[in-house]
Motif scaffolding. Structure first.
Motif, short mmCIF file in Angstrom:
data_model
loop_
_atom_site.label_atom_id
_atom_site.label_comp_id
_atom_site.label_asym_id
_atom_site.label_seq_id
_atom_site.Cartn_x
_atom_site.Cartn_y
_atom_site.Cartn_z
N ALA A 89 10.39 2.84 -1.41
CA ALA A 89 9.50 3.03 -2.55
C ALA A 89 9.86 4.29 -3.34
O ALA A 89 9.72 4.31 -4.56
N ALA A 90 10.30 5.32 -2.65
CA ALA A 90 10.70 6.54 -3.36
C ALA A 90 11.94 6.30 -4.21
O ALA A 90 12.11 6.92 -5.27
N ALA A 91 12.82 5.45 -3.74
CA ALA A 91 13.99 5.01 -4.51
C ALA A 91 14.82 6.17 -5.06
O ALA A 91 15.28 6.14 -6.21
N GLY A 92 14.97 7.21 -4.24
CA GLY A 92 15.82 8.32 -4.65
C GLY A 92 15.20 9.29 -5.63
O GLY A 92 15.85 10.25 -6.05
N ARG A 93 13.94 9.09 -5.98
CA ARG A 93 13.31 9.97 -6.97
C ARG A 93 12.89 11.31 -6.38
O ARG A 93 12.68 12.28 -7.13
N SER A 119 15.36 8.58 14.64
CA SER A 119 16.07 9.42 13.67
C SER A 119 17.28 8.69 13.10
O SER A 119 17.56 8.75 11.90
N ARG A 120 18.01 8.00 13.95
CA ARG A 120 19.14 7.20 13.47
C ARG A 120 18.68 6.11 12.50
O ARG A 120 19.32 5.86 11.47
N ASP A 121 17.55 5.48 12.81
CA ASP A 121 17.04 4.43 11.93
C ASP A 121 16.63 5.01 10.59
O ASP A 121 16.89 4.41 9.53
N ALA A 122 15.99 6.18 10.61
CA ALA A 122 15.58 6.81 9.35
C ALA A 122 16.80 7.17 8.50
O ALA A 122 16.81 6.97 7.28
N GLU A 123 17.83 7.70 9.14
CA GLU A 123 19.04 8.02 8.40
C GLU A 123 19.67 6.76 7.81
O GLU A 123 20.08 6.75 6.64
N ALA A 124 19.73 5.69 8.60
CA ALA A 124 20.31 4.44 8.11
C ALA A 124 19.51 3.88 6.94
O ALA A 124 20.08 3.22 6.05
N ARG A 154 10.91 3.32 6.59
CA ARG A 154 11.80 2.59 5.69
C ARG A 154 11.10 2.23 4.39
O ARG A 154 11.68 2.32 3.30
N ALA A 155 9.83 1.83 4.48
CA ALA A 155 9.10 1.45 3.27
C ALA A 155 8.90 2.63 2.34
O ALA A 155 8.97 2.50 1.11
N TYR A 156 8.66 3.80 2.90
CA TYR A 156 8.51 4.99 2.06
C TYR A 156 9.83 5.36 1.39
O TYR A 156 9.86 5.72 0.21
N GLY A 186 0.82 -1.21 0.00
CA GLY A 186 0.00 0.00 0.00
C GLY A 186 0.85 1.26 0.00
O GLY A 186 0.50 2.26 -0.63
N ILE A 187 1.97 1.22 0.71
CA ILE A 187 2.90 2.36 0.71
C ILE A 187 3.47 2.57 -0.69
O ILE A 187 3.53 3.70 -1.18
N ALA A 188 3.86 1.50 -1.35
CA ALA A 188 4.39 1.61 -2.71
C ALA A 188 3.35 2.23 -3.64
O ALA A 188 3.68 3.06 -4.50
N ALA A 189 2.08 1.84 -3.47
CA ALA A 189 1.02 2.40 -4.32
C ALA A 189 0.84 3.89 -4.05
O ALA A 189 0.62 4.68 -4.99
N GLN A 190 0.92 4.29 -2.78
CA GLN A 190 0.82 5.71 -2.45
C GLN A 190 1.92 6.50 -3.15
O GLN A 190 1.68 7.56 -3.72
#
Length: 298
Positions: free
Chosen positions: A69-73, A92-97, A64-66, A26-30
């Motif tokens: 899915a964004a894949a650097g775009r 925050s550390r997890d998001a950066e990683a 992480r899923a977002y 669902g995140i990928a579809a968003q």
């Protein structure tokens, strides 16, 4: 201040499966719906993402899923605010990683911290990560109300580079734009003030409606924020403003999820204690979305 954002960043939902779990598909579809419509960035894990109903692990997984899915775009600023500094640093550390481009941090929202406590809180996160921080200004929820000067000082003394303003004080917002731009970038986060903020010169905003109507929101930014075409912007705003007013008249995340279902991008239901938007409101919402140019499929 080093990082500068441009364009509209969509405040995104957290989709759930019928079993109530975070829905990676669902995140990928968003993401495809939003970026395919021309929106310039994503902000998961905020109020629209129902972060207060998620466990720590679910918050990490959704962010992480977002990012994946964004894949650097497009840039992803992951919501990582929590009640304690320790938990905020961990998220925050997890998001950066995971590869997030930045984090959005709401102040602790049970006991409102004083200004020096906020400096220490955001300073600790700044020391723990190497990506920019967006300060999430939502005083109705946090009880924290900073002056324009304090927002500038927050930018000078910590790794905060910008702030999402969901306070609705357009006078203060303009004061930050005019007097504190060297220290902190002002991003509008109050839907019904989107046109005004761009007309004032804001170069970016965080906008929930962009999750539902990405093309229309991107067109408004192009007209007003890039081309400076206020006449074209007013025409676009005539149909977007009623949608924004509708969203702000209901439980916000529930209204965003309802809008997504109406345009054919299923985000799942709300997580308790919150409820889906009532059926009695859907016909009005369908009419508003269709008037704004959406292909309503439900």
């Amino acid at each position: 201040m080093t990082a500068q954002l441009n364009g509209i960043l969509a405040a995104v939902v957290t989709p759930f499966t019928p079993e109530g779990e975070v829905d990676r598909a669902g995140i990928a579809a968003q993401v495809e719906h939003i970026l395919g419509g021309g929106i310039h960035g994503l902000v998961p894990g905020g109020s629209t993402g129902e972060f207060t109903t998620l466990t720590l692990d679910e918050r990490k997984a959704a962010n992480r899923a977002y990012v994946e899915a964004a894949a650097g775009r497009a840039p992803v600023y992951a919501g990582t605010g929590a009640l304690s500094t320790t938990e905020t640093v961990e998220l925050s550390r997890d998001a950066e990683a995971a590869g997030a481009d930045g984090v959005m941090i709401v102040p602790p929202f049970y006991d409102a911290p004083g200004f020096e406590e906020l400096i220490a809180h955001y300073g600790a996160v700044s020391e723990a990560i190497g990506i920019p921080i967006m300060y999430y200004n939502i005083p109705d929820a946090t009880g924290v109300e900073l002056t324009a000067e304090q927002l500038g000082e927050l930018g000078r003394r910590t790794g905060v580079t910008c702030y999402k303003d969901t306070g609705g004080d357009n006078v203060k917002f303009n004061k930050v734009l005019v007097e504190q731009a060297e220290h902190i970038q002002a991003l509008n986060g109050w839907d019904t003030l989107t046109f005004q903020s761009m007309a004032l010169g804001a170069t970016a905003g965080v906008w929930g409606a962009a999750s539902i109507l990405p093309r229309q929101c991107a067109d408004l930014y192009e007209a007003v924020g890039v081309q400076g075409d206020l006449a074209r912007g007013r025409e676009l705003w005539k149909t977007l403003a009623p949608v924004c007013e509708f969203l702000e008249s209901h439980t916000y995340a529930a209204a965003i999820k309802a809008g997504l279902r109406l345009v054919g991008v299923n985000p799942g239901s709300m997580r308790g204690p919150f409820r889906d938007l009532g059926e009695e409101h859907l016909d009005e919402f369908r009419t508003l979305l269709a008037a704004a140019g959406a292909e309503v499929t439900a």
